[in-house]
Design a protein around this motif. Structure first.
Motif, mmCIF file in Angstrom:
data_model
loop_
_atom_site.group_PDB
_atom_site.id
_atom_site.type_symbol
_atom_site.label_atom_id
_atom_site.label_comp_id
_atom_site.label_asym_id
_atom_site.label_seq_id
_atom_site.Cartn_x
_atom_site.Cartn_y
_atom_site.Cartn_z
ATOM 1 N N GLY A 325 0.814 -1.212 0.000
ATOM 2 C CA GLY A 325 0.000 0.000 0.000
ATOM 3 C C GLY A 325 0.845 1.259 0.000
ATOM 4 N N GLY A 326 1.872 1.281 0.833
ATOM 5 C CA GLY A 326 2.719 2.463 0.942
ATOM 6 C C GLY A 326 3.434 2.777 -0.364
ATOM 7 N N ALA A 327 3.962 1.743 -0.991
ATOM 8 C CA ALA A 327 4.662 1.937 -2.260
ATOM 9 C C ALA A 327 3.698 2.485 -3.311
ATOM 10 N N VAL A 329 1.094 4.359 -2.739
ATOM 11 C CA VAL A 329 0.854 5.775 -2.428
ATOM 12 C C VAL A 329 2.025 6.625 -2.937
ATOM 13 N N MET A 330 3.243 6.131 -2.756
ATOM 14 C CA MET A 330 4.423 6.888 -3.220
ATOM 15 C C MET A 330 4.408 7.062 -4.743
ATOM 16 N N VAL A 332 1.771 7.137 -6.637
ATOM 17 C CA VAL A 332 0.707 8.094 -6.936
ATOM 18 C C VAL A 332 1.172 9.520 -6.625
ATOM 19 N N ASP A 333 1.869 9.676 -5.505
ATOM 20 C CA ASP A 333 2.429 10.987 -5.153
ATOM 21 C C ASP A 333 3.282 11.530 -6.301
ATOM 22 N N GLU A 334 4.189 10.701 -6.772
ATOM 23 C CA GLU A 334 5.122 11.170 -7.789
ATOM 24 C C GLU A 334 4.407 11.396 -9.120
ATOM 25 N N PRO A 371 -4.415 3.375 -6.453
ATOM 26 C CA PRO A 371 -3.600 2.197 -6.743
ATOM 27 C C PRO A 371 -4.254 0.889 -6.282
#
Lengths: 486, 486
Positions: A325-327, A329-330, A332-334, A371
């Motif tokens: 999940g965290g990856a 989000v990262m 999507v951030d970028e 994601p």
């Protein structure tokens, strides 16, 4: 165009200023060319010119240029600057049309050097000779073994010998560079990252052949799929932009221009004594020409790798498929930071993914919103079937697959399985697994062997995908303007 | 504090739910602990609990917790969620005070899971037990061999077996993470990059032990020099910020918070069902607490490496020493982008460098303005003497040494020579060589062995230096406020 071709595909090469002495430029260049010839990579004739030798490193050596048995297709000159114009004149008389001048001591030192360079250009023009250099590292073409990289081949650290300037394998990325030092660093980077090189040119003072002509040549070069350019300042900016605009019709151009800040520009002016010009002017010109601009060496090759392996995206709607999940989000951030659209899957696509969940193909706790998080309970099959749906989805233009390999259900067969689904689909897919351990490295390499660029962080994968949409946008713009056909 | 200490320094560990079956969580954890015990890394007692076995993997196994010969300092629980509160109750009766609950099926699944977690916390509280988890990967302490990383140890790619989850060597970087998946990816990254780990905690649902307490503990931990935190959202934000503010007095804290954009925040909310909160609020709170914020995994460890190896900078005036003009410009670009000051060397410092030029120690074509460009004609001596001057200069707070190794004059002895000059000087020095070939990698490794963080691009070196000035600024601020002594 044909004239530049012989820089990379010569049937014969003469090294002017060949030397017996290891470490000397004229020795190193001859040595490498001879090695390439012995290995069967360079298949042409090799000559050396040195007034005091009949043979160096097993290569027949002639006392003067005029005594060469025939006009070499390509001459590489490594003699003191003051003798260079004379040597070029002799080469011209013989009929040689392509010359690389490695020697420094021309315009870059100012004063008499400027006059000497003018004289050099005049002589070349008189004979219709095309010059690369002077004051450059020259040319590398791994396909044909043309290699003028004269810097030390091996060096020691703590008594252990290492290859000091590794050459990349043959491939489809070409690089032209204003800075020789940065150029060889790039070659070293490419070799270590196992990226393939088509053509490399360090053109030094660009007394004759400059960026614009090289771009024109590389645009027409079948082996080149992506053109990379490193510049600090432009000599003939308008020509460059026009050449880039033409080239972009057939292949992407990626530019790394240093001096993007005020301090950087001041430093560049102080060092190159060239008017670096305002960065925002460059930026606007690059954009207008459809050039993709990057900010550092890592980004340069991350983007090049993606563009050389995957088709451009038809739009900016990107889906992220992950087991972390965290990856996700990262990524999507970028993507958002880079102006991409996080594909909205609601409707048919989500419905199809939900169906996979009902069938027990993807884990019940998976999230089917973008994601898409298959969670640590995923397996290969869940990735394969989800990717299939994303590639078929009309609302998705490209997919980032983030497969953190550590989870129990993922196997080393995932690359093959995903490749089978994605191969032949006209939608880009880029891959990411985080980690620098041996499995992560091998996992990413496996994806790349199968044609999918793989990155060690979500941000780098997102950067690569953004370049694929950027080139897609440029192509769409040019299509609409009637400049290219689909 | 003492209670948390036993998570990392237990004299005895019991694995509750130990299993005979390879691949099962309770098997993998026991296997790794047993291996660490056999290797002499874990020096305490090891017990297993399983109703149906008397011995697993050579470890004496007890049918129930109550039958354990003594209260283990640390219990690791890997049994179905519904049995966990009972197990914790038994451990409490025995006198155990530290428990890691790996099992999932609590608050993260909602509904009855929430109630079960409340029950778990209550039982723990009753006995004064501290809990890490549930739903977590747990703890890794390479120094003592405490290791609950249950994910596959080895995996195959194309028939070849690789270590799938490499553990970092012991070191001084500690990491606490909300995401287990991202946490193990970080361990994999650290191992591959040869970065040393002090303590790692994946705390999962943070039912009891959370970020704030862990930060307090790590602040007091002698082995930890830098605290890294990965979060997507904060449970108890105020406590976190207060703990960070306390910790920053003694060591730097670096936070990677995903969900920095609107799209990322939406994704995080959708996935964790937690209120991620506005990113700018986090940002302001981090700044106030003196936390250094980074944006991706590469930056996280680039910054951590610098902070763990070098002293903070006393100001933002940075000098760049290079043999590649372009690389120097790139470093300056990134420094300026990150709010650093390009040290103005005019006056005494430039004069001293000019003197080196007059003496023939640095090349006549070198530029002594910042970035100092020693050019491709440099040698080791030129670097050493220039660095000496920069470290002595009153107008320089830190130095980036960019030594592109390809030039003929530089040798593999440069790291030792530069280290000799820089060692003991209370001014940070970071190093860069571009290239991924074997020499570049070995060259950078040599610098790191000597205590100088080394980076593969000017931008990453500049990022690292910016973190050293950021921590210096925080320390200065706290000094002025009387919170710390020099």
């Amino acid at each position: 165009m044909l004239l530049l071709d012989k820089f990379f595909y010569p049937d014969s090469i003469a090294v002017i200023g060949a030397s017996r002495k290891p470490g000397k430029v004229g020795h190193e260049i001859l040595r490498i060319l001879k090695e390439n010839k012995d290995k069967g990579i360079f298949r042409g004739e090799l000559y050396a010119v040195n007034p005091d030798a009949r043979e160096i490193l097993g290569v027949t050596t002639y006392p003067s240029i005029s005594q060469l048995p025939s006009a070499p297709d390509l001459a590489v000159i490594a003699i003191p600057a003051k003798f260079v114009p004379g040597a070029v004149d002799e080469l011209g008389k013989l009929g040689t049309k392509n010359v690389v001048v490695i020697s420094g001591g021309f315009a870059e030192i100012g004063g008499e050097g400027v006059a000497l360079q003018e004289q050099l250009v005049e002589v070349a023009k008189k004979h219709g000779i095309r010059l690369v250099g002077p004051n450059c590292i020259g040319i590398l073409c791994p396909e044909t073994g043309v290699d003028t990289m004269f810097l030390p081949y091996e060096k020691e650290i703590g008594g252990k010998v290492f290859e000091s300037l590794p050459r990349p394998k043959p491939g489809s990325i070409s690089l032209i560079t204003q800075s020789g030092a940065f150029g060889v660093a790039c070659l070293d980077y490419m070799a270590g990252e196992k990226l393939g090189l088509a053509k490399f040119v360090s053109y030094g003072n660009r007394a004759d052949v400059g960026e614009a002509e090289l771009i024109d040549y590389l645009a027409s070069d079948y082996k080149t799929r992506v053109i990379l350019v490193y510049i600090e300042s432009l000599g003939r900016g308008k020509e460059f932009i026009e050449a880039a605009r033409r080239a972009v019709l057939s292949k992407p151009i990626v530019v790394l221009k240093a001096a993007r800040t005020k301090a950087g520009t001041r430093a560049a002016i102080s060092h190159t004594a060239a008017m670096a010009g305002r960065d925002d002017v460059y930026d606007a010109a690059f954009r207008q020409a459809g050039i993709i601009r990057v900010n550092n060496v890592e980004e340069l090759f991350d983007v090049a790798k993606a563009l050389s392996m995957q088709p451009p995206a038809k739009g900016k709607r990107i889906a992220v498929l992950t087991d972390g999940g965290g990856a996700g989000v990262m990524a999507v951030d970028e993507l958002e930071s880079r102006g991409q659209i996080i594909a909205d899957l609601s409707g048919e696509t989500e419905e199809r993914l939900e169906e996979l969940k009902r069938k027990g193909i993807i884990p019940p706790i998976a999230s089917v919103k973008n994601p898409i998080d298959l969670t640590g309970s995923t397996n290969d099959e869940a990735y394969v079937r989800s990717l299939e749906i994303l590639l078929e989805s009309p609302v998705v233009d490209g997919v980032i697959v983030l497969a953190l390999h550590h989870v129990p259900g993922l196997t080393g067969n995932l690359p093959e399985k995903l490749a089978e689904v994605a191969r032949g689909v006209d939608k880009p897919v880029v891959f990411c697994d985080i980690g620098q351990g041996e499995y992560a490295v091998a996992f990413r390499e496996r994806f790349e062997e199968l044609g999918f660029p793989a990155y060690p962080s979500p941000e780098r994968a997102a950067t690569a995908m953004s370049a694929l949409t950027a080139y897609g946008t440029v192509r769409r713009k040019f299509l609409e303007a009637g400049l290219i056909t689909p």
